[in-house]
Write an enzyme that holds these catalytic residues in place. Structure first.
Site, PDB file in Angstrom:
ATOM      1  N   THR A   1      -1.429   7.325  10.567  1.00  0.00           N
ATOM      2  CA  THR A   1      -2.849   7.019  10.348  1.00  0.00           C
ATOM      3  C   THR A   1      -3.087   6.476   8.947  1.00  0.00           C
ATOM      4  O   THR A   1      -3.866   5.542   8.763  1.00  0.00           O
ATOM      5  CB  THR A   1      -3.706   8.283  10.581  1.00  0.00           C
ATOM      6  OG1 THR A   1      -3.434   8.777  11.902  1.00  0.00           O
ATOM      7  CG2 THR A   1      -5.185   7.985  10.457  1.00  0.00           C
ATOM      8  N   GLU A   2      -2.420   7.049   7.969  1.00  0.00           N
ATOM      9  CA  GLU A   2      -2.630   6.644   6.579  1.00  0.00           C
ATOM     10  C   GLU A   2      -2.067   5.250   6.273  1.00  0.00           C
ATOM     11  O   GLU A   2      -2.715   4.446   5.613  1.00  0.00           O
ATOM     12  CB  GLU A   2      -1.989   7.653   5.619  1.00  0.00           C
ATOM     13  CG  GLU A   2      -2.768   8.944   5.460  1.00  0.00           C
ATOM     14  CD  GLU A   2      -4.021   8.784   4.617  1.00  0.00           C
ATOM     15  OE1 GLU A   2      -4.466   7.668   4.344  1.00  0.00           O
ATOM     16  OE2 GLU A   2      -4.586   9.818   4.234  1.00  0.00           O
TER      17      GLU A   2
END
Length: 198
Positions: A75-76
């Site tokens: 996600t990051e």
């Protein structure tokens, strides 16, 4: 003459109706192709063997779920070790240099090369474990704090009287943080399901 005009008008209306249906069908087809392409890419987006090894090792050392750690990284940064955000967060786990320096002081882990997965992932894993302990293993609070900071999450808990077992992600006030938490949880669940399916 009137009958001919009426017929012509009906033909135009029929043609306009068909054009609208064709445009709608075309747009729907384009959307489906884009959606399927995106879903396929998400399925294929996985860490390299080296990064996967670091994730498993760090998760074991910090006693956290490897799927959760991988989902945070996905996600990051989508596993991009060179990722740098507009606010200056660095590497796969998108650590702010000040936060990384604090983690380094607390943990004894090196933080002089945040772009290196060998440093970035252990620092991020330590911090994730720290947040999970702080919030009594409440993943929603820990993930929200990872994204928005502990101060904001502490304020939300106090202001809204959120209980220790809080899970309603929709109530997170910051849209970016809300979407971050949702994305991590969805990715974590997908990774867990994949492991069970093997």
């Amino acid at each position: 003459m009137r009958i001919a005009l009426k017929r012509r008008k009906k033909e135009v209306q029929r043609h306009q109706g068909n054009t609208g249906a064709m445009v709608f069908t075309l747009l729907l087809a384009i959307f489906c192709v884009i959606f399927l392409f995106t879903v396929d890419n998400i399925k294929l987006l996985r860490p390299s063997e080296q990064v996967s090894h670091i994730i498993i090792q760090c998760a074991e050392e910090e006693n956290i779920s490897p799927s959760l750690l991988e989902a945070v990284i996905l996600t990051e940064s989508k596993f991009d070790e060179k990722a740098v955000s507009h606010v200056g967060a660095v590497g796969m786990m998108q650590l702010m240099p000040d936060t990384a320096h604090w983690i380094s002081e607390e943990s004894g882990l090196p933080s002089d090369n945040l772009a290196s997965p060998d440093q970035n992932i252990p620092l991020g894993a330590w911090y994730l474990n720290y947040l999970l302990k702080k919030y009594h293993n409440n993943e929603v609070f820990a993930l929200a704090a990872y994204n928005a900071g502990r101060g904001n999450v502490d304020e939300w808990i106090e202001k809204n009287k959120w209980p220790e077992g809080f899970t309603d992600m929709e109530k997170i006030p910051f849209p970016e943080t809300r979407e971050f938490v949702k994305s991590v949880v969805i990715a974590r669940d997908r990774l867990e399901a994949e492991k069970k399916g093997k």
